[in-house]
Design a protein around this motif. Structure first.
Motif, PDB file in Angstrom:
ATOM      1  N   ASP A 115       0.829  -1.211   0.000  1.00  0.00           N
ATOM      2  CA  ASP A 115       0.000   0.000   0.000  1.00  0.00           C
ATOM      3  C   ASP A 115       0.859   1.256   0.000  1.00  0.00           C
ATOM      4  OD1 ASP A 115      -2.371  -1.454  -0.005  1.00  0.00           O
ATOM      5  OD2 ASP A 115      -2.439  -1.575   2.190  1.00  0.00           O
ATOM      6  N   LYS A 116       1.923   1.262   0.791  1.00  0.00           N
ATOM      7  CA  LYS A 116       2.810   2.430   0.820  1.00  0.00           C
ATOM      8  C   LYS A 116       3.494   2.630  -0.528  1.00  0.00           C
ATOM      9  CE  LYS A 116       3.788   2.107   5.771  1.00  0.00           C
ATOM     10  NZ  LYS A 116       4.829   1.849   6.803  1.00  0.00           N
ATOM     11  N   LEU A 117       3.849   1.526  -1.180  1.00  0.00           N
ATOM     12  CA  LEU A 117       4.483   1.620  -2.490  1.00  0.00           C
ATOM     13  C   LEU A 117       3.523   2.215  -3.510  1.00  0.00           C
ATOM     14  CD1 LEU A 117       7.391   0.727  -3.125  1.00  0.00           C
ATOM     15  CD2 LEU A 117       6.443  -1.324  -4.181  1.00  0.00           C
ATOM     16  N   SER A 126       3.072   5.930  -2.795  1.00  0.00           N
ATOM     17  CA  SER A 126       4.279   6.671  -3.168  1.00  0.00           C
ATOM     18  C   SER A 126       4.338   6.904  -4.673  1.00  0.00           C
ATOM     19  CB  SER A 126       5.521   5.912  -2.710  1.00  0.00           C
ATOM     20  OG  SER A 126       5.569   5.817  -1.305  1.00  0.00           O
ATOM     21  N   LEU A 127       3.967   5.898  -5.443  1.00  0.00           N
ATOM     22  CA  LEU A 127       4.005   6.049  -6.900  1.00  0.00           C
ATOM     23  C   LEU A 127       3.047   7.137  -7.350  1.00  0.00           C
ATOM     24  CD1 LEU A 127       5.118   5.098  -9.570  1.00  0.00           C
ATOM     25  CD2 LEU A 127       3.385   3.286  -9.599  1.00  0.00           C
ATOM     26  N   GLU A 128       1.844   7.127  -6.818  1.00  0.00           N
ATOM     27  CA  GLU A 128       0.893   8.180  -7.167  1.00  0.00           C
ATOM     28  C   GLU A 128       1.403   9.547  -6.733  1.00  0.00           C
ATOM     29  OE1 GLU A 128      -3.146   7.616  -6.054  1.00  0.00           O
ATOM     30  OE2 GLU A 128      -3.136   5.484  -6.490  1.00  0.00           O
ATOM     31  N   GLY A 129       1.942   9.632  -5.523  1.00  0.00           N
ATOM     32  CA  GLY A 129       2.416  10.910  -5.011  1.00  0.00           C
ATOM     33  C   GLY A 129       3.589  11.460  -5.805  1.00  0.00           C
ATOM     34  N   SER A 134       3.493  15.350  -0.756  1.00  0.00           N
ATOM     35  CA  SER A 134       4.915  15.189  -0.506  1.00  0.00           C
ATOM     36  C   SER A 134       5.173  14.149   0.578  1.00  0.00           C
ATOM     37  CB  SER A 134       5.517  16.538  -0.104  1.00  0.00           C
ATOM     38  OG  SER A 134       5.349  17.472  -1.142  1.00  0.00           O
ATOM     39  N   GLN A 135       4.352  14.134   1.602  1.00  0.00           N
ATOM     40  CA  GLN A 135       4.516  13.139   2.654  1.00  0.00           C
ATOM     41  C   GLN A 135       4.171  11.749   2.144  1.00  0.00           C
ATOM     42  OE1 GLN A 135       2.035  14.541   5.811  1.00  0.00           O
ATOM     43  NE2 GLN A 135       3.431  16.178   6.421  1.00  0.00           N
ATOM     44  N   ARG A 136       3.148  11.645   1.341  1.00  0.00           N
ATOM     45  CA  ARG A 136       2.747  10.341   0.828  1.00  0.00           C
ATOM     46  C   ARG A 136       3.773   9.784  -0.138  1.00  0.00           C
ATOM     47  NH1 ARG A 136      -2.646   9.762  -2.764  1.00  0.00           N
ATOM     48  NH2 ARG A 136      -1.345  11.042  -4.095  1.00  0.00           N
TER      49      ARG A 136
END
Length: 493
Positions: free
Chosen positions: A244-246, A249-252, A271-273
């Motif tokens: 989920d974090k990956l 991060s890709l979207e962010g 930016s945090q995501r």
């Protein structure tokens, strides 16, 4: 009242003060004032540090209440083992060796059940093996004579300690039995050295082994029965959370790159995501430790014996392989050299579509891992991601045509005069200005390819772990198909 003359004629008292005493008194008052100020500051500093420590402890306990429960469990285990000191019949049974049970509880008790089993089994096997060898070698040495006995004991300690220490450098042994080897060296050395002067060596070894077994048993009972924390389940949830974090991060990262000219309120959250991939890069040590501890755990929940814990490490390696590419993409986004905005707009839609498709794939396999069910739509999502990759490749092929662009058209009145005088010049954009955009798009394509590797690793995990299949529906025996109902009347006729 006395008159002025009487006052003048009266006695006068004079006190002679030594020179420098006034200065000494003033200096002493300054030292007292400084000491009082320092003491007040010290008290305030201690109070502030204690307050901040209490707030941090409260935050840790609120974020994960299991840590508070773990402290309570350790207290329960130590209270139970202390009964061997406070209860006379139990103390008479083990004597002064009850301290070994207390030491065992302190050393063996861990946060997870796997950690407790790992240390408990290693300690039990190492203690019994080392005790048996020490007693056997001591018996052989005692039969060899008074001169040979210390030589045999010293030689055995040297050889076994050297061999056991060297075995700790073997990767497989270090991963599973490092703690046991340490306890083996300690126990063998203590029993062998102390046995040279102790007459009842066998009795001593038996009592110590029994007390250590009691401590291990108390640890396992409390750890398993009181709100157990399973290392296998922690590894399972860690892998799904990292996916989920990956995805986030890709979207962010793509949003930060193509939407950075729009000042919106959610810019800080983007930016945090986008930095969540760093947690994936730093999770290797935790995954290795939890996978090693999960092998020692019995069947629990959906995780049976011989569960493919090693495959979780391969899934984690595939995610880190993808996160490395995101790290490069992050460097490209934060670079000082950026492509022109109109060139970014040329690839913005297709890049956003590709990042969204890759993110959907990661979230879908994360949901599949979390629920331990095969995904129904993963093939469709992977197909959409591949289509977006092809669209981006087509857009990149057409990008060189955009390097030469015409300036904005002038007014209608001026257009005729300009055309008469000279033709409209073309503005050429250098390749170095567009290179960051090429790099970002190429990295995004590479990320999508590595997401496919994560999908393959999760597919292997689903096969080995026997995830619930898609068509996992038990047909009802009371329902009769329509074909059979239509056949029965025809047969009766």
């Amino acid at each position: 009242m006395a008159t002025e003359k009487e006052a003048q004629g009266g006695l006068e008292w004079r006190v002679s003060v030594p020179e420098g005493s006034a200065a000494e008194m003033e200096l002493e008052s300054k030292w007292i004032h400084r000491a009082r100020t320092w003491l007040i500051q010290l008290v305030m500093t201690v109070v502030s540090k204690v307050t901040s420590f209490g707030k941090k402890a409260g935050t840790i306990g609120a974020d994960d209440p299991r840590k508070v429960i773990h402290g309570v469990k350790v207290g329960i285990a130590l209270t139970l083992v202390s009964l061997f000191y406070y209860t006379r019949p139990l103390y008479d049974g083990v004597g002064g060796c009850a301290m070994w049970a207390v030491m065992t509880v302190v050393v063996v008790f861990e946060f997870t059940v796997g950690g407790c089993l790992y240390k408990g089994i290693n300690r039990a096997v190492a203690t019994s093996t080392a005790g048996t060898l020490a007693v056997g070698i001591h018996w052989i040495a005692s039969k060899s004579g008074a001169k040979m006995e210390p030589i045999i004991l010293s030689s055995s300690v040297f050889l076994l300690a050297s061999a056991a220490t060297f075995s700790r450098f073997i990767p497989n042994i270090k991963a599973r039995f490092d703690y046991g080897i340490t306890i083996f060296i300690l126990t063998f050395s203590l029993v062998a050295v102390s046995g040279y002067r102790v007459d009842e060596l066998l009795r001593l070894a038996q009592v110590r082994i029994c007390t250590i077994a009691i401590g291990i048993a108390i640890c396992l009972v409390v750890c398993v029965l009181v709100r157990p924390v399973w290392a296998g389940q922690e590894l399972h949830l860690l892998v799904s959370r990292n996916m989920d974090k990956l995805a986030d991060s890709l979207e962010g990262l793509v949003e930060d790159y193509f939407m950075n000219d729009k000042k919106v309120e959610g810019e800080v959250s983007y930016s945090q995501r986008s930095q969540g991939y760093k947690n994936v890069l730093n999770s290797k040590a935790s995954e290795d430790s939890q996978a090693n501890l999960a092998r020692w755990e019995p069947r629990h929940g959906k995780f049976g014996f011989k569960h493919p814990w090693c495959q979780y490490l391969k899934v984690g390696a595939a995610m880190r392989y993808c996160a490395y590419c995101m790290e490069a993409l992050n460097g490209c986004i934060n670079s000082e050299f950026q492509a022109p905005e109109h060139m970014k707009r040329h690839l913005r839609d297709v890049c956003m579509r590709l990042s969204l498709g890759s993110s959907k794939v990661l979230k879908e396999i994360s949901s599949s891992v979390k629920s331990m069910k095969e995904s129904r739509s993963i093939q469709v999502l992977v197909g959409e991601m591949n289509d977006a990759v092809e669209e981006l490749q087509v857009a990149l092929r057409s990008l060189p045509k955009q390097l030469t662009q015409s300036p904005p058209p002038p007014a209608a009145a001026e257009a005729a005069t300009i055309e008469k005088r000279h033709c409209v010049p073309a503005v050429t954009i250098s390749l170095t200005e567009v290179m960051p955009l090429f790099t970002a798009a190429s990295l995004l394509i590479e990320v999508s390819e590595r997401v496919g590797g994560v999908v393959d690793a999760v597919g292997t995990l689903a096969t080995l772990a026997c995830f619930e299949p898609i068509d996992h529906k038990k047909p009802s025996s009371s329902v009769v198909p329509r074909d059979e109902e239509s056949v029965k009347p025809s047969q009766e006729v």
